[in-house]
Design a protein around this motif. Sequence first.
Motif, PDB file in Angstrom:
ATOM      1  N   THR A  73       0.738  -1.107  -0.103  1.00  0.00           N
ATOM      2  CA  THR A  73       0.021   0.060   0.049  1.00  0.00           C
ATOM      3  C   THR A  73       0.818   1.186  -0.064  1.00  0.00           C
ATOM      4  OG1 THR A  73      -1.691   1.081   1.280  1.00  0.00           O
ATOM      5  CG2 THR A  73      -0.168  -0.020   2.383  1.00  0.00           C
ATOM      6  N   MET A  74       0.255   2.393  -0.445  1.00  0.00           N
ATOM      7  CA  MET A  74       0.963   3.649  -0.346  1.00  0.00           C
ATOM      8  C   MET A  74       0.119   4.776   0.126  1.00  0.00           C
ATOM      9  SD  MET A  74       1.167   4.535  -4.444  1.00  0.00           S
ATOM     10  CE  MET A  74       0.014   5.565  -5.309  1.00  0.00           C
ATOM     11  N   PRO A  75       0.556   5.761   0.766  1.00  0.00           N
ATOM     12  CA  PRO A  75      -0.288   6.925   1.213  1.00  0.00           C
ATOM     13  C   PRO A  75      -0.330   7.946   0.177  1.00  0.00           C
ATOM     14  CG  PRO A  75       2.135   7.185   2.178  1.00  0.00           C
ATOM     15  CD  PRO A  75       1.930   5.911   1.333  1.00  0.00           C
ATOM     16  N   THR A  76      -1.369   8.551  -0.063  1.00  0.00           N
ATOM     17  CA  THR A  76      -1.448   9.687  -1.068  1.00  0.00           C
ATOM     18  C   THR A  76      -0.554  11.021  -0.443  1.00  0.00           C
ATOM     19  OG1 THR A  76      -3.411  10.317  -0.113  1.00  0.00           O
ATOM     20  CG2 THR A  76      -3.412   8.562  -1.974  1.00  0.00           C
ATOM     21  N   CYS A  77      -0.618  11.225   0.664  1.00  0.00           N
ATOM     22  CA  CYS A  77       0.052  12.269   1.409  1.00  0.00           C
ATOM     23  C   CYS A  77       0.634  12.061   2.653  1.00  0.00           C
ATOM     24  CB  CYS A  77      -1.127  13.330   1.671  1.00  0.00           C
ATOM     25  SG  CYS A  77      -2.515  13.036   2.684  1.00  0.00           S
ATOM     26  N   SER A  78       1.077  12.624   3.573  1.00  0.00           N
ATOM     27  CA  SER A  78       1.678  12.426   4.871  1.00  0.00           C
ATOM     28  C   SER A  78       0.629  11.450   5.403  1.00  0.00           C
ATOM     29  CB  SER A  78       1.713  13.669   5.669  1.00  0.00           C
ATOM     30  OG  SER A  78       1.993  13.075   7.096  1.00  0.00           O
ATOM     31  N   PRO A  79       0.871  10.190   5.953  1.00  0.00           N
ATOM     32  CA  PRO A  79       0.365   9.227   6.646  1.00  0.00           C
ATOM     33  C   PRO A  79      -0.603   9.857   7.822  1.00  0.00           C
ATOM     34  CG  PRO A  79       2.335   8.155   5.939  1.00  0.00           C
ATOM     35  CD  PRO A  79       2.168   9.733   5.900  1.00  0.00           C
ATOM     36  N   ASP A  80       0.005  10.945   8.485  1.00  0.00           N
ATOM     37  CA  ASP A  80      -0.524  11.415   9.679  1.00  0.00           C
ATOM     38  C   ASP A  80      -1.654  12.566   9.366  1.00  0.00           C
ATOM     39  OD1 ASP A  80       1.139  10.076  11.335  1.00  0.00           O
ATOM     40  OD2 ASP A  80       2.638  11.398  11.228  1.00  0.00           O
ATOM     41  N   SER A  81      -1.909  12.847   7.985  1.00  0.00           N
ATOM     42  CA  SER A  81      -2.779  13.522   7.851  1.00  0.00           C
ATOM     43  C   SER A  81      -4.091  12.883   7.701  1.00  0.00           C
ATOM     44  CB  SER A  81      -2.586  14.201   6.281  1.00  0.00           C
ATOM     45  OG  SER A  81      -3.876  14.971   5.942  1.00  0.00           O
ATOM     46  N   ASP A  82      -5.321  13.939   8.059  1.00  0.00           N
ATOM     47  CA  ASP A  82      -6.696  13.267   7.961  1.00  0.00           C
ATOM     48  C   ASP A  82      -7.404  13.169   6.513  1.00  0.00           C
ATOM     49  OD1 ASP A  82      -7.079  16.038   7.420  1.00  0.00           O
ATOM     50  OD2 ASP A  82      -8.507  16.134   9.273  1.00  0.00           O
ATOM     51  N   LYS A  83      -6.443  13.657   5.755  1.00  0.00           N
ATOM     52  CA  LYS A  83      -6.615  13.608   4.204  1.00  0.00           C
ATOM     53  C   LYS A  83      -6.030  12.423   3.283  1.00  0.00           C
ATOM     54  CE  LYS A  83      -7.795  18.498   4.174  1.00  0.00           C
ATOM     55  NZ  LYS A  83      -7.418  19.852   3.452  1.00  0.00           N
ATOM     56  N   CYS A  84      -5.256  11.669   4.278  1.00  0.00           N
ATOM     57  CA  CYS A  84      -4.324  10.671   3.479  1.00  0.00           C
ATOM     58  C   CYS A  84      -5.314   9.329   3.274  1.00  0.00           C
ATOM     59  CB  CYS A  84      -3.311  10.137   4.355  1.00  0.00           C
ATOM     60  SG  CYS A  84      -2.322   8.907   3.718  1.00  0.00           S
ATOM     61  N   PHE A  85      -5.436   9.088   1.934  1.00  0.00           N
ATOM     62  CA  PHE A  85      -5.883   7.724   1.476  1.00  0.00           C
ATOM     63  C   PHE A  85      -4.653   6.971   1.183  1.00  0.00           C
ATOM     64  CE2 PHE A  85      -8.987  11.120  -0.168  1.00  0.00           C
ATOM     65  CZ  PHE A  85     -10.191  10.139  -0.679  1.00  0.00           C
TER      66      PHE A  85
END
Length: 173
Positions: free
Chosen positions: A87-99
């Motif tokens: 799997t890969m994060p779309t942005c910082s894994p700590d962001s509440d916007k991360c898919f």
Amino acid sequence: MKKAMSYQIGKKTQALEPRYDQYGNLCTIVHELHETYMVTKSPKQIIEENCSFYGCDYEGRLKSAKQILGLKQMVPIPLSVALGVYTMPTCSPDSDKCFWLFLGHIKKIEKYGQKSAEVVFTSGQSLVVDVHKDTLEVRHAKMALLHYILTKRTGVYEKWESRLGLSELWRLL
């Protein structure tokens, strides 16, 4: 949509989408091939729990992926090398916007507006994420490279090469 307290990631998992519930709690919409779930945990919590489930903690998997790929951020995670679940994060894994997107289900990535991308899955479903198409494609390529390196190290390709012959293996890929 089914609701759950936890979720076991597997080969059918396409994406984890962050979503706030009506009470303001960060939850996850899990997109599988043929089903969708609402899980009462954040995407990162689900990733961390599944790393442990598959035999190593999140930090250990993150550290090894960083070393293998020479990356410092936006690192793909090998949840289960044996099952081929990456799997890969779309942005910082700590962001509440991360898919979190899963290898093997991404059919194509298309431009969507100025700074977003539409991820089209092999199932025909799609999601729009707030990441530029080119950036997402580079991250996807790095996830595929991590899969290749770890699969090569574990000898899976050699087993298939000996059964089918090298030229036959690459024809299948």
